[in-house]
Write a protein that holds these residues in place. Structure first.
Motif, PDB file in Angstrom:
ATOM      1  N   GLU A 237       0.819  -1.218   0.000  1.00 37.60           N
ATOM      2  CA  GLU A 237       0.000   0.000   0.000  1.00 37.60           C
ATOM      3  C   GLU A 237       0.850   1.263   0.000  1.00 37.60           C
ATOM      4  OE1 GLU A 237      -3.196   0.294  -0.371  1.00 37.60           O
ATOM      5  OE2 GLU A 237      -3.493  -1.883  -0.502  1.00 37.60           O
ATOM      6  N   ASP A 238       1.970   1.248   0.747  1.00 43.87           N
ATOM      7  CA  ASP A 238       2.827   2.433   0.795  1.00 43.87           C
ATOM      8  C   ASP A 238       3.395   2.768  -0.576  1.00 43.87           C
ATOM      9  OD1 ASP A 238       2.402   2.672   3.502  1.00 43.87           O
ATOM     10  OD2 ASP A 238       4.130   1.416   4.035  1.00 43.87           O
ATOM     11  N   ILE A 239       3.840   1.737  -1.300  1.00 44.71           N
ATOM     12  CA  ILE A 239       4.413   1.962  -2.630  1.00 44.71           C
ATOM     13  C   ILE A 239       3.340   2.429  -3.601  1.00 44.71           C
ATOM     14  CG2 ILE A 239       5.537   0.835  -4.596  1.00 44.71           C
ATOM     15  CD1 ILE A 239       7.028  -0.924  -2.659  1.00 44.71           C
ATOM     16  N   LYS A 240       2.147   1.829  -3.520  1.00 51.94           N
ATOM     17  CA  LYS A 240       1.057   2.246  -4.412  1.00 51.94           C
ATOM     18  C   LYS A 240       0.683   3.712  -4.169  1.00 51.94           C
ATOM     19  CE  LYS A 240      -1.873  -1.148  -3.570  1.00 51.94           C
ATOM     20  NZ  LYS A 240      -3.090  -2.003  -3.703  1.00 51.94           N
ATOM     21  N   LYS A 241       0.636   4.119  -2.896  1.00 56.63           N
ATOM     22  CA  LYS A 241       0.310   5.512  -2.591  1.00 56.63           C
ATOM     23  C   LYS A 241       1.394   6.459  -3.094  1.00 56.63           C
ATOM     24  CE  LYS A 241      -2.506   4.490   1.489  1.00 56.63           C
ATOM     25  NZ  LYS A 241      -2.610   4.612   2.974  1.00 56.63           N
ATOM     26  N   ALA A 242       2.670   6.030  -2.969  1.00 55.95           N
ATOM     27  CA  ALA A 242       3.769   6.872  -3.455  1.00 55.95           C
ATOM     28  C   ALA A 242       3.707   7.022  -4.972  1.00 55.95           C
ATOM     29  CB  ALA A 242       5.106   6.254  -3.046  1.00 55.95           C
ATOM     30  N   VAL A 243       3.388   5.938  -5.686  1.00 52.09           N
ATOM     31  CA  VAL A 243       3.253   6.013  -7.151  1.00 52.09           C
ATOM     32  C   VAL A 243       2.088   6.906  -7.540  1.00 52.09           C
ATOM     33  CG1 VAL A 243       2.749   4.667  -9.224  1.00 52.09           C
ATOM     34  CG2 VAL A 243       4.333   3.770  -7.519  1.00 52.09           C
ATOM     35  N   GLN A 244       0.972   6.788  -6.828  1.00 48.07           N
ATOM     36  CA  GLN A 244      -0.192   7.623  -7.117  1.00 48.07           C
ATOM     37  C   GLN A 244       0.110   9.097  -6.893  1.00 48.07           C
ATOM     38  OE1 GLN A 244      -3.292   6.027  -4.645  1.00 48.07           O
ATOM     39  NE2 GLN A 244      -3.596   4.200  -5.925  1.00 48.07           N
ATOM     40  N   ARG A 245       0.838   9.398  -5.809  1.00 50.02           N
ATOM     41  CA  ARG A 245       1.207  10.803  -5.551  1.00 50.02           C
ATOM     42  C   ARG A 245       2.115  11.330  -6.655  1.00 50.02           C
ATOM     43  NH1 ARG A 245       1.794   9.064  -0.076  1.00 50.02           N
ATOM     44  NH2 ARG A 245       4.049   8.925  -0.393  1.00 50.02           N
ATOM     45  N   THR A 246       3.038  10.492  -7.118  1.00 50.98           N
ATOM     46  CA  THR A 246       3.958  10.913  -8.176  1.00 50.98           C
ATOM     47  C   THR A 246       3.215  11.212  -9.464  1.00 50.98           C
ATOM     48  OG1 THR A 246       5.716   9.553  -7.202  1.00 50.98           O
ATOM     49  CG2 THR A 246       6.007  10.270  -9.485  1.00 50.98           C
ATOM     50  N   PHE A 247       2.307  10.308  -9.848  1.00 48.16           N
ATOM     51  CA  PHE A 247       1.519  10.532 -11.070  1.00 48.16           C
ATOM     52  C   PHE A 247       0.624  11.770 -10.921  1.00 48.16           C
ATOM     53  CE2 PHE A 247       2.384   6.042 -12.230  1.00 48.16           C
ATOM     54  CZ  PHE A 247       2.771   6.257 -13.555  1.00 48.16           C
ATOM     55  N   LYS A 249       1.208  14.452  -9.149  1.00 45.43           N
ATOM     56  CA  LYS A 249       2.015  15.655  -9.283  1.00 45.43           C
ATOM     57  C   LYS A 249       2.318  15.952 -10.739  1.00 45.43           C
ATOM     58  CE  LYS A 249       4.298  15.407  -4.755  1.00 45.43           C
ATOM     59  NZ  LYS A 249       5.600  15.213  -4.059  1.00 45.43           N
ATOM     60  N   HIS A 250       2.663  14.899 -11.528  1.00 42.85           N
ATOM     61  CA  HIS A 250       2.976  15.118 -12.935  1.00 42.85           C
ATOM     62  C   HIS A 250       1.743  15.570 -13.704  1.00 42.85           C
ATOM     63  CE1 HIS A 250       7.141  13.857 -13.187  1.00 42.85           C
ATOM     64  NE2 HIS A 250       6.866  12.803 -12.399  1.00 42.85           N
ATOM     65  N   ILE A 251       0.574  15.019 -13.365  1.00 45.09           N
ATOM     66  CA  ILE A 251      -0.653  15.403 -14.061  1.00 45.09           C
ATOM     67  C   ILE A 251      -1.019  16.844 -13.735  1.00 45.09           C
ATOM     68  CG2 ILE A 251      -3.137  14.972 -14.207  1.00 45.09           C
ATOM     69  CD1 ILE A 251      -2.528  12.013 -13.778  1.00 45.09           C
ATOM     70  N   MET A 252      -0.878  17.216 -12.440  1.00 48.44           N
ATOM     71  CA  MET A 252      -1.191  18.582 -12.032  1.00 48.44           C
ATOM     72  C   MET A 252      -0.227  19.568 -12.681  1.00 48.44           C
ATOM     73  SD  MET A 252      -3.899  18.439 -10.245  1.00 48.44           S
ATOM     74  CE  MET A 252      -3.887  20.059  -9.469  1.00 48.44           C
TER      75      MET A 252
END
Length: 252
Positions: A237-247, A249-252
């Motif tokens: 879950e921690d890695i999935k949340k980190a990937v989601q935050r990264t994506f 940020k790039h989308i924003m």
């Protein structure tokens, strides 16, 4: 758990580095040459890493058994010292078994064809090129297979039997789901690794073509190290949340 996963990652890096570069060179050049010493060296590291991963997956199954069946005693049983000793034992046994088998194989006489019909210097293709009697080598592998394959497989099956029984006793569906998620990544990796290994080395290969053996060998030498990080990352879950935050940020 993360300590054992890090060791699995090291083993995957060693295996891929040992097999993939030379294999790609052979494929790109429609064939290639390798000296006998280099071939024996490649076989040594391949056998060492294969033995290590068999033992490591067994240790990881025991770790999951303790975590689910004895959660209150987990920190007292799986201490840092115990984990380090288990990993050192796995590496030492891997090197010991590989050293013995490699010495025996290197003492064979290779006086016939020098063409290996395989993607790397594996055990069975090397024996096919030997002119001397390979009975001792086969017997040695069968004897080594008991502590390296049969006993670890038995431990994994018994561990997961107790895990399943313990999970089924959990009253809440959320608790059962959480417990199964804890073991799902390891169970997927074990299934892929042991299924391909049993198909190539343990089960009878009568009627099995060399191309099928090559494909099966690719599964545990290239494909498994490739998907191991993906499997463990997607279940975390921690890695999935980190990937989601990264994506995000790039989308924003």
């Amino acid at each position: 758990m993360y300590f054992f996963i890090s060791q699995l990652a090291i083993g995957d890096i060693v295996l891929s580095s040992n097999i993939a570069p030379n294999m790609l060179h052979i494929l790109l050049n429609n064939g290639g040459n390798i000296s006998l010493i280099s071939c024996i060296t490649q076989f040594y590291f391949f056998d060492c890493n294969g033995t290590f991963e068999c033992l490591l997956l067994t240790v990881m199954s025991y770790d999951r058994y303790v975590a689910i069946c004895n959660p209150l005693r987990y920190t007292s049983i799986m201490t840092k010292r115990v984990c380090v000793k288990l990993i050192l034992t796995c590496w030492l046994l891997g090197n010991f078994v590989s050293f013995i088998v490699t010495i025996t194989v290197s003492r064979l006489n290779f006086c016939g064809s020098n063409i290996i019909d395989h993607l790397f210097c594996d055990f069975l293709p090397l024996l096919e090129l030997a002119c001397s009697d390979t009975f001792i080598v086969h017997m040695e592998m069968y004897v080594m297979g008991i502590p390296i394959v049969i006993i670890p497989t038995t431990i994994i099956v018994v561990s997961y039997t107790y895990i399943v029984l313990a999970v089924l006793r959990i009253s809440s569906s959320t608790g059962r789901q959480k417990a199964f998620c804890t073991c799902s990544s390891h169970l997927i990796v074990v299934s892929i690794y042991y299924w391909t290994m049993f198909s190539v080395y343990i089960l009878p290969s009568r009627g099995q073509t060399s191309d099928i053996n090559k494909i099966l060998s690719l599964l545990y030498t290239v494909f498994t190290p490739l998907i191991n990080p993906i499997i463990y990352s997607l279940r975390n879950e921690d890695i999935k949340k980190a990937v989601q935050r990264t994506f995000h940020k790039h989308i924003m």
